[in-house]
Design a protein around this motif. Structure first.
Motif, PDB file in Angstrom:
ATOM      1  N   ARG A 179      53.201  42.306  34.335  1.00  0.00           N
ATOM      2  CA  ARG A 179      52.874  42.562  35.824  1.00  0.00           C
ATOM      3  C   ARG A 179      52.742  44.117  35.982  1.00  0.00           C
ATOM      4  NH1 ARG A 179      56.848  39.796  39.451  1.00  0.00           N
ATOM      5  NH2 ARG A 179      57.540  41.812  39.442  1.00  0.00           N
ATOM      6  N   ARG A 180      51.629  44.389  36.622  1.00  0.00           N
ATOM      7  CA  ARG A 180      51.579  45.873  37.124  1.00  0.00           C
ATOM      8  C   ARG A 180      51.303  45.656  38.674  1.00  0.00           C
ATOM      9  NH1 ARG A 180      47.165  45.990  32.383  1.00  0.00           N
ATOM     10  NH2 ARG A 180      48.558  46.534  30.800  1.00  0.00           N
ATOM     11  N   ARG A 181      51.699  46.807  39.257  1.00  0.00           N
ATOM     12  CA  ARG A 181      51.506  46.819  40.586  1.00  0.00           C
ATOM     13  C   ARG A 181      51.335  48.475  41.091  1.00  0.00           C
ATOM     14  NH1 ARG A 181      56.284  47.074  43.848  1.00  0.00           N
ATOM     15  NH2 ARG A 181      57.939  46.482  42.483  1.00  0.00           N
ATOM     16  N   ALA A 182      50.626  48.751  42.020  1.00  0.00           N
ATOM     17  CA  ALA A 182      50.224  50.152  42.335  1.00  0.00           C
ATOM     18  C   ALA A 182      51.670  50.326  43.588  1.00  0.00           C
ATOM     19  CB  ALA A 182      49.081  50.222  43.346  1.00  0.00           C
ATOM     20  N   LEU A 183      51.982  51.650  43.223  1.00  0.00           N
ATOM     21  CA  LEU A 183      53.297  52.206  44.301  1.00  0.00           C
ATOM     22  C   LEU A 183      52.732  53.219  44.890  1.00  0.00           C
ATOM     23  CD1 LEU A 183      55.824  52.244  41.482  1.00  0.00           C
ATOM     24  CD2 LEU A 183      55.778  50.546  43.180  1.00  0.00           C
TER      25      LEU A 183
ATOM     26  N   THR B 265      55.983  45.914  34.708  1.00  0.00           N
ATOM     27  CA  THR B 265      57.139  45.156  34.234  1.00  0.00           C
ATOM     28  C   THR B 265      56.707  44.388  33.242  1.00  0.00           C
ATOM     29  OG1 THR B 265      57.680  45.360  36.773  1.00  0.00           O
ATOM     30  CG2 THR B 265      58.930  43.603  35.279  1.00  0.00           C
ATOM     31  N   GLU B 266      57.400  44.236  32.161  1.00  0.00           N
ATOM     32  CA  GLU B 266      57.466  43.369  31.104  1.00  0.00           C
ATOM     33  C   GLU B 266      58.242  42.711  30.460  1.00  0.00           C
ATOM     34  OE1 GLU B 266      55.733  43.624  26.448  1.00  0.00           O
ATOM     35  OE2 GLU B 266      54.577  44.750  28.037  1.00  0.00           O
TER      36      GLU B 266
ATOM     37  N   LYS C 209      60.771  47.645  32.316  1.00  0.00           N
ATOM     38  CA  LYS C 209      60.044  48.431  33.538  1.00  0.00           C
ATOM     39  C   LYS C 209      59.709  49.698  33.085  1.00  0.00           C
ATOM     40  CE  LYS C 209      61.478  47.138  37.333  1.00  0.00           C
ATOM     41  NZ  LYS C 209      62.297  47.216  38.975  1.00  0.00           N
ATOM     42  N   GLU C 210      58.581  50.110  33.520  1.00  0.00           N
ATOM     43  CA  GLU C 210      57.962  51.482  33.269  1.00  0.00           C
ATOM     44  C   GLU C 210      57.080  52.023  34.405  1.00  0.00           C
ATOM     45  OE1 GLU C 210      54.909  52.037  29.784  1.00  0.00           O
ATOM     46  OE2 GLU C 210      56.501  53.217  29.136  1.00  0.00           O
ATOM     47  N   TYR C 211      57.501  53.344  34.670  1.00  0.00           N
ATOM     48  CA  TYR C 211      56.746  53.913  35.718  1.00  0.00           C
ATOM     49  C   TYR C 211      55.525  54.812  35.406  1.00  0.00           C
ATOM     50  CZ  TYR C 211      60.199  52.164  38.721  1.00  0.00           C
ATOM     51  OH  TYR C 211      61.145  51.268  39.460  1.00  0.00           O
ATOM     52  N   LYS C 212      54.194  54.714  35.816  1.00  0.00           N
ATOM     53  CA  LYS C 212      53.040  55.541  35.571  1.00  0.00           C
ATOM     54  C   LYS C 212      52.587  56.176  36.502  1.00  0.00           C
ATOM     55  CE  LYS C 212      52.324  53.185  31.048  1.00  0.00           C
ATOM     56  NZ  LYS C 212      51.265  52.788  30.131  1.00  0.00           N
ATOM     57  N   VAL C 213      52.439  57.391  36.221  1.00  0.00           N
ATOM     58  CA  VAL C 213      51.945  58.279  37.608  1.00  0.00           C
ATOM     59  C   VAL C 213      50.867  59.366  37.126  1.00  0.00           C
ATOM     60  CG1 VAL C 213      52.697  60.276  39.160  1.00  0.00           C
ATOM     61  CG2 VAL C 213      54.246  58.284  38.563  1.00  0.00           C
ATOM     62  N   VAL C 214      49.830  59.605  37.699  1.00  0.00           N
ATOM     63  CA  VAL C 214      48.797  60.368  37.392  1.00  0.00           C
ATOM     64  C   VAL C 214      48.780  61.398  38.643  1.00  0.00           C
ATOM     65  CG1 VAL C 214      46.178  60.637  36.995  1.00  0.00           C
ATOM     66  CG2 VAL C 214      47.449  58.619  36.306  1.00  0.00           C
TER      67      VAL C 214
END
Length: 145
Positions: free
Chosen positions: A22-26, A55-56, A60-65
């Motif tokens: 699952r992916r969701r914006a934060l 989330t897999e 869980k992993e956070y990605k930021v640009v």
């Protein structure tokens, strides 16, 4: 026949569990505190363009640009895992001293544009495309051009 059916059903359920991603914006405020502190310390004044959590199954992993194109990845607890910059060097303080010294000695004039760390090693990419892998003691263990 009943056993075969149950085994097939069990195998189908198990194969589906591993692919539950699952992916969701934060918002920036929803990132772990450690991640927000990291951004403030190493990229002061930088604007977060986009943040998401992936989330897999059990991870869980956070990605930021950032607005300047810098890409950051953080672990489930918020510790940095990867910093990638397109047009600039990664902050010098993120690179262990032995790695910085090796790059300065062997690749003078080149910048480290990406650094990735995990439990076993550090991997850096230079602006000339070379990828170098170091152990946590700063010893070169592999490279790729």
């Amino acid at each position: 026949m009943k056993k075969i059916l149950l085994l097939a059903l069990g195998a189908l359920m198990l194969s589906g569990l591993g692919s539950c991603e699952r992916r969701r914006a934060l918002t920036e405020a929803a990132l772990p505190e450690v991640s927000r502190q990291f951004i403030a310390e190493y990229f002061p004044g930088a604007e977060v363009s986009f943040a998401k959590v992936e989330t897999e199954f059990l991870d869980k992993e956070y990605k930021v640009v950032l607005a300047d194109g810098t890409k950051l990845e953080f672990s489930r607890k918020g510790a940095w895992c990867k910093v990638e910059r397109r047009y600039d060097a990664v902050p010098e303080a993120l690179v262990p001293e032995p790695v910085r010294a090796y790059v300065a000695r062997q690749f003078a004039g080149h910048r480290i544009t990406c650094i990735e760390r995990d439990r076993r090693d550090f991997e850096v990419e230079l602006d000339n495309g070379f990828e170098l892998k170091f152990d946590h003691d700063g010893q070169l263990i592999d490279f790729d051009d």
